[in-house]
Design a protein around this motif. Sequence first.
Motif, PDB file in Angstrom:
ATOM      1  N   ALA A 269     -10.488  -2.797  11.037  1.00  0.00           N
ATOM      2  CA  ALA A 269     -10.184  -1.367  10.931  1.00  0.00           C
ATOM      3  C   ALA A 269      -8.739  -1.146  10.509  1.00  0.00           C
ATOM      4  N   VAL A 270      -7.834  -1.962  11.010  1.00  0.00           N
ATOM      5  CA  VAL A 270      -6.423  -1.859  10.634  1.00  0.00           C
ATOM      6  C   VAL A 270      -6.236  -2.247   9.172  1.00  0.00           C
ATOM      7  N   VAL A 271      -6.954  -3.275   8.740  1.00  0.00           N
ATOM      8  CA  VAL A 271      -6.885  -3.691   7.336  1.00  0.00           C
ATOM      9  C   VAL A 271      -7.379  -2.564   6.425  1.00  0.00           C
ATOM     10  N   MET A 272      -8.462  -1.898   6.808  1.00  0.00           N
ATOM     11  CA  MET A 272      -8.988  -0.780   6.013  1.00  0.00           C
ATOM     12  C   MET A 272      -7.997   0.385   5.971  1.00  0.00           C
ATOM     13  N   ALA A 273      -7.312   0.609   7.070  1.00  0.00           N
ATOM     14  CA  ALA A 273      -6.300   1.673   7.094  1.00  0.00           C
ATOM     15  C   ALA A 273      -5.155   1.349   6.142  1.00  0.00           C
ATOM     16  N   ALA A 274      -4.722   0.092   6.126  1.00  0.00           N
ATOM     17  CA  ALA A 274      -3.651  -0.322   5.216  1.00  0.00           C
ATOM     18  C   ALA A 274      -4.099  -0.210   3.763  1.00  0.00           C
ATOM     19  N   LEU A 275      -5.343  -0.613   3.474  1.00  0.00           N
ATOM     20  CA  LEU A 275      -5.870  -0.511   2.120  1.00  0.00           C
ATOM     21  C   LEU A 275      -6.001   0.951   1.682  1.00  0.00           C
ATOM     22  N   THR A 276      -6.311   1.818   2.620  1.00  0.00           N
ATOM     23  CA  THR A 276      -6.400   3.248   2.295  1.00  0.00           C
ATOM     24  C   THR A 276      -5.041   3.779   1.866  1.00  0.00           C
ATOM     25  N   PHE A 277      -3.989   3.394   2.579  1.00  0.00           N
ATOM     26  CA  PHE A 277      -2.633   3.783   2.184  1.00  0.00           C
ATOM     27  C   PHE A 277      -2.320   3.285   0.778  1.00  0.00           C
ATOM     28  N   SER A 278      -2.842   2.123   0.438  1.00  0.00           N
ATOM     29  CA  SER A 278      -2.558   1.527  -0.865  1.00  0.00           C
ATOM     30  C   SER A 278      -3.332   2.194  -1.993  1.00  0.00           C
ATOM     31  N   THR A 279      -4.538   2.669  -1.706  1.00  0.00           N
ATOM     32  CA  THR A 279      -5.446   3.158  -2.752  1.00  0.00           C
ATOM     33  C   THR A 279      -5.317   4.651  -3.028  1.00  0.00           C
ATOM     34  N   ILE A 280      -5.162   5.432  -1.980  1.00  0.00           N
ATOM     35  CA  ILE A 280      -5.201   6.889  -2.126  1.00  0.00           C
ATOM     36  C   ILE A 280      -4.161   7.429  -3.112  1.00  0.00           C
ATOM     37  N   PRO A 281      -2.902   6.968  -3.102  1.00  0.00           N
ATOM     38  CA  PRO A 281      -1.930   7.506  -4.085  1.00  0.00           C
ATOM     39  C   PRO A 281      -2.366   7.313  -5.531  1.00  0.00           C
ATOM     40  N   ILE A 282      -2.932   6.148  -5.850  1.00  0.00           N
ATOM     41  CA  ILE A 282      -3.406   5.896  -7.206  1.00  0.00           C
ATOM     42  C   ILE A 282      -4.522   6.861  -7.564  1.00  0.00           C
TER      43      ILE A 282
END
Length: 303
Positions: A269-282
């Motif tokens: 779940a923490v990994v998915m949260a970090a990936l969300t931070f990475s993906t959403i701006p793009i």
Amino acid sequence: MENTLLTAETAEKKRKKAISPLHVVLKTLAVLFLAVLCVLFLFPVWWMVISSFKTEDMIYAQMDSWQTFLPGTWNVADWFVSYQKLFSSFEYFGQSILNSIVYCSVTIAAVLLVNSFAGYALARLEFPGSRTLTTVIILLIIVPVETSIVPQYVILSKLGLLSTDLRVVGYLLPGFVSAFYIFMFRQFYLGMPKELEEAAEIDGANKLVTYFAIIMPLAKAIFATVAIFTFMGAWNEYVFAQLMFPNPKNQPLQVFLQLVNTYNPKDLAVVMAALTFSTIPIAIVYIFCQRYIVEGVSFSGLK
């Protein structure tokens, strides 16, 4: 009179053809096909975001059911537990986001300034070797970026830009110039009428004033396009950033994600949260700025 009747009949035939049953069926199938493609491309992103709102146990428990695409609870306050855990478990995660924002901002500003000047010079100025230089730039476009990483690192080492104080400068400097962006600016400027610059020159404006006062405002499409491409490239930079920043404090977000993903014990779940931070701006930048990409790549110049 006969020509008018023929024109009316032709228009009527075209109208009937446009609304024929076959046309409607084909349009419907095209829309359905695009909708299916949209779902296929978006559902992994949707699953990633939804999973970031759950606990790890809940993710695995719902993995084989349709509930995996829905929040584990409808209590919004419980959605951000993994995000809180992310920031509390990794001291420099917030710093990595700030690093990425700073690196992207500086890179975008420098790329727009340097490459637009170079493209304008190749499009408008005649000097010895200009055509040869343009050919070399076009040839450089086909060279894979990965092949230049080691030479860049060696050059930066020789210049003393790998020290602790100057490492950020050494990381940013190679990204300020791009053969592809120079070529894009050149092609766009070639499509703009020279009469605009000639009129400004008659009024007494020098080339620098002409560029900033006339050329740049009319080239917003290509500037926006290059800015978007630069942002995506700088935000997603990983290989060179990993080589340049062994210290997590200076790492951009994409490199810091590796630390999150390899942390033991790993929390999905923490990994998915970090990936969300990475993906959403793009995703946000592309959704709201995609029309500039179409306008810029078309090299249409003035409308």
